[in-house]
Design a protein around this motif. Sequence first.
Motif, PDB file in Angstrom:
ATOM      1  N   GLY A  40       0.794  -1.231   0.000  1.00 46.69           N
ATOM      2  CA  GLY A  40       0.000   0.000   0.000  1.00 46.69           C
ATOM      3  C   GLY A  40       0.822   1.274   0.000  1.00 46.69           C
ATOM      4  O   GLY A  40       0.255   2.369  -0.099  1.00 46.69           O
ATOM      5  N   ARG A  41       2.140   1.172   0.074  1.00 46.42           N
ATOM      6  CA  ARG A  41       2.966   2.385   0.066  1.00 46.42           C
ATOM      7  C   ARG A  41       3.239   2.801  -1.378  1.00 46.42           C
ATOM      8  O   ARG A  41       3.129   2.001  -2.304  1.00 46.42           O
ATOM      9  CB  ARG A  41       4.304   2.113   0.798  1.00 46.42           C
ATOM     10  CG  ARG A  41       4.128   1.610   2.223  1.00 46.42           C
ATOM     11  CD  ARG A  41       3.472   2.621   3.133  1.00 46.42           C
ATOM     12  NE  ARG A  41       4.228   3.843   3.250  1.00 46.42           N
ATOM     13  CZ  ARG A  41       5.188   4.065   4.163  1.00 46.42           C
ATOM     14  NH1 ARG A  41       5.504   3.124   5.042  1.00 46.42           N
ATOM     15  NH2 ARG A  41       5.822   5.218   4.206  1.00 46.42           N
ATOM     16  N   VAL A  42       3.636   4.060  -1.557  1.00 47.63           N
ATOM     17  CA  VAL A  42       3.850   4.585  -2.905  1.00 47.63           C
ATOM     18  C   VAL A  42       5.354   4.673  -3.193  1.00 47.63           C
ATOM     19  O   VAL A  42       6.106   5.296  -2.421  1.00 47.63           O
ATOM     20  CB  VAL A  42       3.194   5.972  -3.064  1.00 47.63           C
ATOM     21  CG1 VAL A  42       3.461   6.540  -4.450  1.00 47.63           C
ATOM     22  CG2 VAL A  42       1.688   5.866  -2.812  1.00 47.63           C
ATOM     23  N   THR A 156       3.976   4.342  -8.145  1.00 45.73           N
ATOM     24  CA  THR A 156       3.110   3.159  -8.087  1.00 45.73           C
ATOM     25  C   THR A 156       2.771   2.865  -6.639  1.00 45.73           C
ATOM     26  O   THR A 156       3.667   2.776  -5.798  1.00 45.73           O
ATOM     27  CB  THR A 156       3.851   1.916  -8.655  1.00 45.73           C
ATOM     28  OG1 THR A 156       4.283   2.210  -9.966  1.00 45.73           O
ATOM     29  CG2 THR A 156       2.962   0.683  -8.645  1.00 45.73           C
ATOM     30  N   ARG A 157       1.487   2.706  -6.370  1.00 45.72           N
ATOM     31  CA  ARG A 157       1.127   2.230  -5.042  1.00 45.72           C
ATOM     32  C   ARG A 157       1.217   0.696  -5.052  1.00 45.72           C
ATOM     33  O   ARG A 157       0.645   0.056  -5.927  1.00 45.72           O
ATOM     34  CB  ARG A 157      -0.264   2.667  -4.649  1.00 45.72           C
ATOM     35  CG  ARG A 157      -0.416   2.339  -3.177  1.00 45.72           C
ATOM     36  CD  ARG A 157      -1.669   2.611  -2.537  1.00 45.72           C
ATOM     37  NE  ARG A 157      -2.529   3.555  -3.162  1.00 45.72           N
ATOM     38  CZ  ARG A 157      -3.691   3.841  -2.608  1.00 45.72           C
ATOM     39  NH1 ARG A 157      -4.015   3.290  -1.490  1.00 45.72           N
ATOM     40  NH2 ARG A 157      -4.482   4.682  -3.192  1.00 45.72           N
ATOM     41  N   VAL A 176      10.034   4.553  -0.409  1.00 44.66           N
ATOM     42  CA  VAL A 176       8.626   4.954  -0.553  1.00 44.66           C
ATOM     43  C   VAL A 176       8.428   6.325   0.074  1.00 44.66           C
ATOM     44  O   VAL A 176       9.226   6.769   0.901  1.00 44.66           O
ATOM     45  CB  VAL A 176       7.669   3.946   0.137  1.00 44.66           C
ATOM     46  CG1 VAL A 176       7.707   2.587  -0.542  1.00 44.66           C
ATOM     47  CG2 VAL A 176       7.971   3.807   1.630  1.00 44.66           C
ATOM     48  N   SER A 179       3.809   8.395   4.482  1.00 46.99           N
ATOM     49  CA  SER A 179       2.363   8.528   4.284  1.00 46.99           C
ATOM     50  C   SER A 179       1.945   9.985   4.469  1.00 46.99           C
ATOM     51  O   SER A 179       2.379  10.641   5.420  1.00 46.99           O
ATOM     52  CB  SER A 179       1.603   7.668   5.286  1.00 46.99           C
ATOM     53  OG  SER A 179       1.906   6.332   5.061  1.00 46.99           O
ATOM     54  N   MET A 319      -3.788  12.103  -3.911  1.00 52.11           N
ATOM     55  CA  MET A 319      -2.868  11.171  -4.583  1.00 52.11           C
ATOM     56  C   MET A 319      -1.684  11.929  -5.185  1.00 52.11           C
ATOM     57  O   MET A 319      -0.545  11.494  -5.106  1.00 52.11           O
ATOM     58  CB  MET A 319      -3.609  10.367  -5.645  1.00 52.11           C
ATOM     59  CG  MET A 319      -4.489   9.289  -5.026  1.00 52.11           C
ATOM     60  SD  MET A 319      -5.558   8.474  -6.229  1.00 52.11           S
ATOM     61  CE  MET A 319      -4.382   7.548  -7.190  1.00 52.11           C
ATOM     62  N   GLN A 322       0.603  12.854  -2.480  1.00 51.47           N
ATOM     63  CA  GLN A 322       1.272  11.667  -1.957  1.00 51.47           C
ATOM     64  C   GLN A 322       2.354  11.154  -2.919  1.00 51.47           C
ATOM     65  O   GLN A 322       3.155  10.300  -2.578  1.00 51.47           O
ATOM     66  CB  GLN A 322       0.235  10.572  -1.678  1.00 51.47           C
ATOM     67  CG  GLN A 322       0.770   9.245  -1.196  1.00 51.47           C
ATOM     68  CD  GLN A 322       1.370   9.305   0.196  1.00 51.47           C
ATOM     69  OE1 GLN A 322       0.689   9.120   1.179  1.00 51.47           O
ATOM     70  NE2 GLN A 322       2.669   9.570   0.282  1.00 51.47           N
ATOM     71  N   GLU A 324       1.568   9.792  -5.817  1.00 54.14           N
ATOM     72  CA  GLU A 324       1.030   8.635  -6.525  1.00 54.14           C
ATOM     73  C   GLU A 324       0.426   9.047  -7.852  1.00 54.14           C
ATOM     74  O   GLU A 324      -0.230  10.084  -7.964  1.00 54.14           O
ATOM     75  CB  GLU A 324      -0.069   7.999  -5.654  1.00 54.14           C
ATOM     76  CG  GLU A 324      -0.637   6.738  -6.252  1.00 54.14           C
ATOM     77  CD  GLU A 324      -1.701   6.088  -5.371  1.00 54.14           C
ATOM     78  OE1 GLU A 324      -1.961   6.590  -4.265  1.00 54.14           O
ATOM     79  OE2 GLU A 324      -2.272   5.086  -5.822  1.00 54.14           O
TER      80      GLU A 324
END
Length: 404
Positions: A40-42, A156-157, A176, A179, A319, A322, A324
């Motif tokens: 789930g991390r980017v 990419t997540r 990554v 968050s 996003m 973040q 992403e």
Amino acid sequence: MGCCDTQPGLISYEEALENLLAGDTGAVSVEQVPLADAAGRVLATGIRANVAVPPADNSSMDGYAICTEDLKVSSKLPVGQRIPAGTAPPPLVAGSCARIFTGAEIPEGADAVVIQEDVRIEEGEVCFPDEVPLGDNIRRKGQDINVGNDVLLTGTRLKPADLGMLASVGIAEVSVYRSLKVAILSTGDELVEPGEPLAAGQIYNSNRYILKGLLAALGMEVIDVGCVQDTLESTLNALREAAERADVIVSTGGVSVGEEDHVKGAVETLGALDMWKIKIKPGKPVAYGRVGDTPFIGLPGNPTSTLLTFCLLGKPLLMRLQGEKYYPPLEVLVQADFQRSRQNKRQEYLRVRVENGRAIPFKNQSSGVLKSASWANGLVVIPPETLINNGDPVKFIPFSELLN
Ligand code: AMP
Ligand code: MG
């Protein structure tokens, strides 16, 4: 951020989305995490392969590795070696075959594998069929990934399949983005929290929990600034605190221009604000701007509007911040189980349940009716000025696409 140069006004959904996606990724720092903790991390750095997958030709079946030329001399061959997965086989001895198992490396000199069901064993030797296609049942070196290939791109997540890909090229740690810290605040003097008694004139705060659920699904960190009274003073204080503690601020309610709506004035005092009337239904004005340097988005207060405007507008913004890459949600065509005989100037998002390929709308589509969203399994998008007959194809976005 250049978000506040345009005149406020009525704009299309596409234009609003473009504004929200324009600009830098957030200032979130980068950290190294073990692959096992990276779900789930980017990704902050793209990954190139240093090894091929598979690293060598191997067998896709249990059977016998042969050199097809040998079959021209005899269709019956002795077994020269046995190759289980995980071993490094010596070359195939000419005129012999090798017993081989799924995932085992193909020995040098072999050019096909015949599956065990297609052979007969006669007096300790293996009888092969007449025709064996070259390369049969061989998975080629690098057929998944070759050395130097991009495995995954920045932004990419990491989904389960991505984690598996990274593992397959031997990556043990990834870089990554930290968050994103998202401050949430709910405006409204009428709001009380679940668990508290409900006095006359009050309602329970739904939006706080809607946003928490949405942000959890995005893997973002919630900074809960709580409930804000409908005064300029408390709105200013809450926004100051939010800007100090978070990377981005999401508020609900109070974004209209009524006497009890203080978000607009407070954001203008502390930073800059653009208010848009977006041609979507549900969806009232959405406020976008900054508090100091911290990006801010103000969503309308009706819980269904909060949910939908978050998914359609808030999420793409978050996003981007973040780091992403944003992909629009997948839309599929289904059949309308309803009729729309009056055109609407705004793009409508009907809460529907799709069953057997037909979209059944919730009976009450008011933005104050949250049950419409809880009952539904997605949205039907009706573009502006569109009439719909029963049975017409309509675009459906499953909630599973929107909510994660
Ligand atoms: P507003 O945008 O503040 O004018 O709010 C629009 C409507 O949404 C009003 O009926 C509010 O009472 C309701 N509302 C605003 N915030 C919330 C919330 N956090 N939970 C439930 N309803 C809300
Ligand atoms: Mg309000």
